[in-house]
Write an enzyme that holds these catalytic residues in place. Sequence first.
Site, short mmCIF file in Angstrom:
data_model
loop_
_atom_site.label_atom_id
_atom_site.label_comp_id
_atom_site.label_asym_id
_atom_site.label_seq_id
_atom_site.Cartn_x
_atom_site.Cartn_y
_atom_site.Cartn_z
CG ASP A 252 27.31 -35.10 -27.27
OD1 ASP A 252 28.98 -36.08 -26.75
OD2 ASP A 252 27.23 -34.34 -28.02
CE LYS B 251 35.10 -31.67 -26.43
NZ LYS B 251 35.30 -30.49 -26.88
CE1 TYR C 142 29.15 -28.09 -33.24
CE2 TYR C 142 30.30 -29.35 -31.70
CZ TYR C 142 30.75 -29.17 -32.40
OH TYR C 142 31.80 -29.13 -33.85
N1 PMP Z 1 29.40 -33.45 -28.49
C1 PMP Z 1 30.38 -32.27 -27.93
C2 PMP Z 1 28.58 -32.34 -26.21
C3 PMP Z 1 31.25 -31.47 -27.61
O1 PMP Z 1 31.11 -30.45 -26.49
C4 PMP Z 1 32.20 -32.16 -29.28
C5 PMP Z 1 33.04 -30.43 -29.39
N2 PMP Z 1 32.90 -30.08 -27.89
C6 PMP Z 1 31.61 -33.05 -30.04
C7 PMP Z 1 30.76 -33.39 -29.53
C8 PMP Z 1 32.47 -32.50 -30.77
O2 PMP Z 1 33.44 -33.47 -30.87
P1 PMP Z 1 34.74 -33.43 -31.50
O3 PMP Z 1 34.97 -31.75 -31.66
O4 PMP Z 1 35.98 -33.94 -31.35
O5 PMP Z 1 34.11 -33.83 -32.87
#
Ligand code: PMP
Length: 428
Positions: A240, A268, A143
Amino acid sequence: MRERSKELLLRARAVIPGGVNSPVRAHRAVGGDPVFLARGKGAHVWDVDGNEYIDFIGSWGPLILGHAHDAVIAAVQQTAQWGTSFGASTEREVEFAELLVRLVPSLDKVRLVSSGTEATMSALRLARGFTGRDKLIKVEGGYHGHADAFLVRAGSGAATFGVPDSAGVPAGVAADTLTVPYNDLEGVGELLSSKKLRAQIAAVIVEPVAGNMGVVPPDQGYLQGLRELCDHSGCLLIFDEVITGFRVGLSGAQGLYGVRPDLTCLGKIIGGGLPVGAYGGRSEIMDRIAPDGPVYQAGTLSGNPLAVAAGLAAVNELMRDPPYAVLERRTNQFVEQVGQCAREAGIPSTTNHVGSMFTTFFTDRPVRDLTSAKLSNTERFGRFHHAMLERGVLLAPSQFEAAFLSTAHSSEDLARTLEAVRESLATV
Ligand code: PMP
């Protein structure tokens, strides 16, 4: 005993789609109703009815220092008095970027945004702009936020042209996203050596430790292998690290596994619980971003003073007293005990963990990609989740999510949690 939560849920459903501002919060995967939270401190949260929970969601990763950490709160309060947003440059942004560049090995330069989604979608645009190529390889079950290009899953083949996972994603966009299983180097190698495709692939994006199919560590050599494949084909490797950045160590998963991506996405933890994301990498690539280069990306609230203050406070705290060795040891011990409880209850389980992120899957098979994660008994997980909630432990409402230990979880919290695990397993 959750009367107020129930009332609020009814009101919420009338005016907010599904009653929630992010779908995972709706508990659809586990059944039952979500609780509305009123406050948090350390490892504990309280709902609007006054019930207390030990929290393993940690705002889905950011709160490695626990809720309402003193240093973070002080930084936000002090900064707020001076103004909450300028839309102009500030000293703290420079300080924050310098800190990130110093700590995260792949960063020469970094651009701040306001969410993980913004970080990944901007990194992808940059990779496309830099390489002049359109296609993307992502991992099945990975994700990367909700931008169109990432909302694509694999079909039935080993690797396949994408089909949209969400209504509203144009087929043309999805067709540029190729998917392969996690930990499958061969799959990536095949795509990157395909005569038809290789000159069209701009980037491979991967969570270096998968967190969104539940926690799945990289096989030995997987990340190094991706690095080599990308180098060979001239496409960019994007890590990511929205979850893993500052979660598995001060230098992220790239430091832990010794692999340097071309671009890194953060979010985060670097926001200390406020909305922050970041993407960065080699100067040569980052210099293609506007205003220096032709790849456009902008944000009214990017580098927001409150968010930067919170992020700086959190990262400084992690640097002042790095908690990683202790967190890892405590997590090891904890998941070992959870496994023991499951064995005693005769319930098949596999726990994966890296540092302070972990998932207990209700399957006795090893979990190394989405397909093996999906062998888990999700109905049992739903019952388990509910039983834990009733015993005052908050877990993410899906089998395919990470749980997070923070520096605020005490030995007593963990002992109480284990007791709840023991009792809950007996009921599922
Ligand atoms: N990349 C990863 C690995 C994530 O876990 C998340 C959110 N859980 C995101 C991107 C997207 O971040 P956001 O919800 O702050 O848009």
